[in-house]
Design an enzyme around this catalytic site. Structure first.
Site, PDB file in Angstrom:
ATOM      1  N   ARG A 248       0.848  -1.194   0.000  1.00 48.80           N
ATOM      2  CA  ARG A 248       0.000   0.000   0.000  1.00 48.80           C
ATOM      3  C   ARG A 248       0.875   1.233   0.000  1.00 48.80           C
ATOM      4  O   ARG A 248       1.956   1.239   0.610  1.00 48.80           O
ATOM      5  CB  ARG A 248      -0.864   0.064   1.272  1.00 48.80           C
ATOM      6  N   GLU A 277      -2.303   7.981  -4.111  1.00 48.06           N
ATOM      7  CA  GLU A 277      -2.585   7.580  -5.489  1.00 48.06           C
ATOM      8  C   GLU A 277      -4.059   7.852  -5.827  1.00 48.06           C
ATOM      9  O   GLU A 277      -4.902   7.808  -4.935  1.00 48.06           O
ATOM     10  CB  GLU A 277      -2.229   6.100  -5.696  1.00 48.06           C
ATOM     11  N   HIS A 295      -1.093   0.351  -9.541  1.00 46.54           N
ATOM     12  CA  HIS A 295      -1.843  -0.484  -8.596  1.00 46.54           C
ATOM     13  C   HIS A 295      -2.573  -1.631  -9.321  1.00 46.54           C
ATOM     14  O   HIS A 295      -3.806  -1.713  -9.303  1.00 46.54           O
ATOM     15  CB  HIS A 295      -2.833   0.381  -7.790  1.00 46.54           C
TER      16      HIS A 295
HETATM   17  C1  GLV Z   1      -5.566  -4.452  -3.667  1.00 52.30           C
HETATM   18  O1  GLV Z   1      -4.784  -3.566  -3.486  1.00 52.30           O
HETATM   19  C2  GLV Z   1      -6.146  -5.199  -2.604  1.00 52.30           C
HETATM   20  O2  GLV Z   1      -5.984  -4.823  -1.448  1.00 52.30           O
HETATM   21  O3  GLV Z   1      -6.799  -6.197  -2.903  1.00 52.30           O
END
Ligand code: GLV
Length: 334
Positions: A248, A277, A295
Site C-alpha cells: 500500500r 494515489e 496499482h
Molecule cells: C488491492 O490492493 C487489494 O488490497 O486487494
C-alpha cells in the site's frame, strides 16, 4: 427481505460504488435492488453519503473512503463489502460501533499478487522498463558491454516484510532462483510455514534492511506501518539493493524514497502503490531507476473476477442473515 403494503417482497437496497463486471451486477440483482455505478464516476464524500441513504449494503473498493463520517451518515447500512484484500479505506472501528459488518477478499489474489511482486522485482533488478524506453526512443545504435547492467536475482537474498499469505507466496517462488529468504513480521511464523516459504529466517527489520539484496513489502497499511520505510531505513539498505512495494502507498515515505534513489543510496525501486494515489509524487517520473505501475498487483482477469465474486458472496451472506465468509469484525454479526 421486507414486504411492501401489498405484501410483495422487497429486495434490500445496495450501492455498488464503482464499475464492476456486468455479470456480478446481474448476480447481485437476483438478491438486491442495486444502485450501480457502471458509469464509474468517482463519488465525492457528499455524493457517497447521498447515495447510501436507505441502503442496507455497500459493495466498495479501496478508492472509496468509508470514513467514520460516511458510516455514521448511513443509518440503515448493515454491511460494507470491499472488493480487495486491503481494507484501510474503511474505518472498521466506526463500522463495528455502528453494528455494520465489514468484509474483504483474502486468498483469491495471493498467487496473482505474488506473481506480480516477482514481475516488478525482475523488471527492477534488470532495468526492463528503462531499457525499453531507450529502445523505443530510437537511442539503441550499438551493443555495449556495459549497457543497462543490473543486479542479479538468482543466488541473492530476498527480504520480505510482512509474511502473510501473499508474502509467503512471494517467498516460495524464490526457490527456483536459489535464493536465501529472510523476513520480518509482527510475529514469527510456525516452523512448517517458514519451511514452505523457502526456509525463511525471521530477523529484525534492521537486519533485513542491511542484508537483503531485494526487499519486498507485503504488509497491510495501518497507523503502525505508516512511513515504515523512510530516510533512516533506506539508509540501512545496500547501495545495490532494490525495494519493491506491492502492499500500500503510505508504507513508504515516497519523498524520502525519491531522495534515496536520486542519491544512489539504493539501486532501484519497483512500485505498484503510492502515497495519495492516483495523484502520486511526480518526482518519480524524473528517475530512470524506478519501475512504476498503477496499482495492478491483483489484475489478472480471472483473479479480478474471483475478487468481484467473493465480495458479492460476502454481501449476499451478510444481508441474508448468514455469517459472511470473510467477516473482519465478528462482533458485528448477530
Ligand atoms: C488491492 O490492493 C487489494 O488490497 O486487494
Amino acid at each position: 427481505m421486507t414486504s411492501d403494503s401489498r405484501g410483495a417482497q422487497l429486495k434490500p437496497k445496495i450501492l455498488v460504488t464503482r464499475a464492476v463486471f456486468q455479470e456480478v451486477i446481474d448476480y447481485l440483482s437476483e438478491y438486491f435492488d442495486v444502485d450501480s455505478n457502471q458509469s464509474d464516476e468517482v463519488f465525492s464524500d457528499a455524493e457517497l453519503i447521498r447515495r447510501l441513504q436507505g441502503k442496507a449494503g455497500v459493495y466498495a473498493n479501496p478508492t472509496n473512503l468509508m470514513s467514520a463520517e460516511v458510516i455514521r451518515s448511513a443509518p440503515e447500512l448493515r454491511a460494507i463489502c470491499n472488493m480487495a484484500v486491503g481494507y484501510n479505506n474503511i474505518d472498521v472501528a466506526a463500522a463495528t460501533a455502528a453494528g455494520i459488518m465489514v468484509t474483504n477478499t483474502p486468498d483469491v489474489l495471493n498467487e496473482t499478487t505474488a506473481d506480480f511482486g516477482w514481475t516488478l522485482l525482475m523488471a527492477t533488478a534488470r532495468r526492463v522498463t528503462e531499457s525499453e524506453h531507450y529502445l523505443r526512443a530510437g537511442l539503441w545504435k550499438k551493443w555495449n558491454y556495459d549497457s543497462f547492467m543490473g543486479v542479479d536475482v538468482h543466488g541473492s537474498t530476498l527480504g520480505v516484510i510482512g509474511m502473510g499469505r501473499i508474502g509467503r507466496a512471494v517467498a516460495r517462488r524464490s526457490m527456483g532462483f536459489n535464493m536465501k529468504v529472510i523476513y520480518n513480521n509482527r510475529s514469527r511464523l510456525a516452523p512448517e510455514l517458514e519451511a514452505e516459504a523457502n526456509n525463511a529466517r525471521h530477523v529484525s527489520r534492521e537486519e533485513l534492511l542491511r542484508s537483503a539484496d531485494h526487499v519486498v513489502l507485503v504488509l497491510p497499511y495501518s497507523k503502525e506501518s505508516h512511513h515504515l520505510i523512510g530516510a533512516a531505513e533506506l539508509a540501512l539498505m545496500k547501495p545495490t539493493a532494490t525495494l519493491i512495494n506491492i502492499a500500500r502507498g503510505g508504507i513508504v515515505d515516497d519523498a524520502a524514497l525519491i531522495d534515496a534513489l536520486s542519491a544512489g543510496k539504493i539501486a532501484a525501486a519497483g512500485l505498484d502503490v503510492f502515497e495519495n494515489e492516483p495523484a502520486f509524487n511526480l518526482g518519480f517520473l524524473k528517475l530512470s531507476n524506478v519501475v512504476l505501475t498503477p496499482h495492478i498487483g491483483s489484475a489478472s482477469g480471472s483473479t479480478r473476477r474471483a475478487m468481484a465474486d467473493c465480495a458479492a458472496d460476502n454481501l449476499i451472506a451478510a444481508l441474508s442473515g448468514h455469517r459472511p465468509p470473510n467477516l473482519l469484525n465478528p462482533e458485528s454479526f448477530k
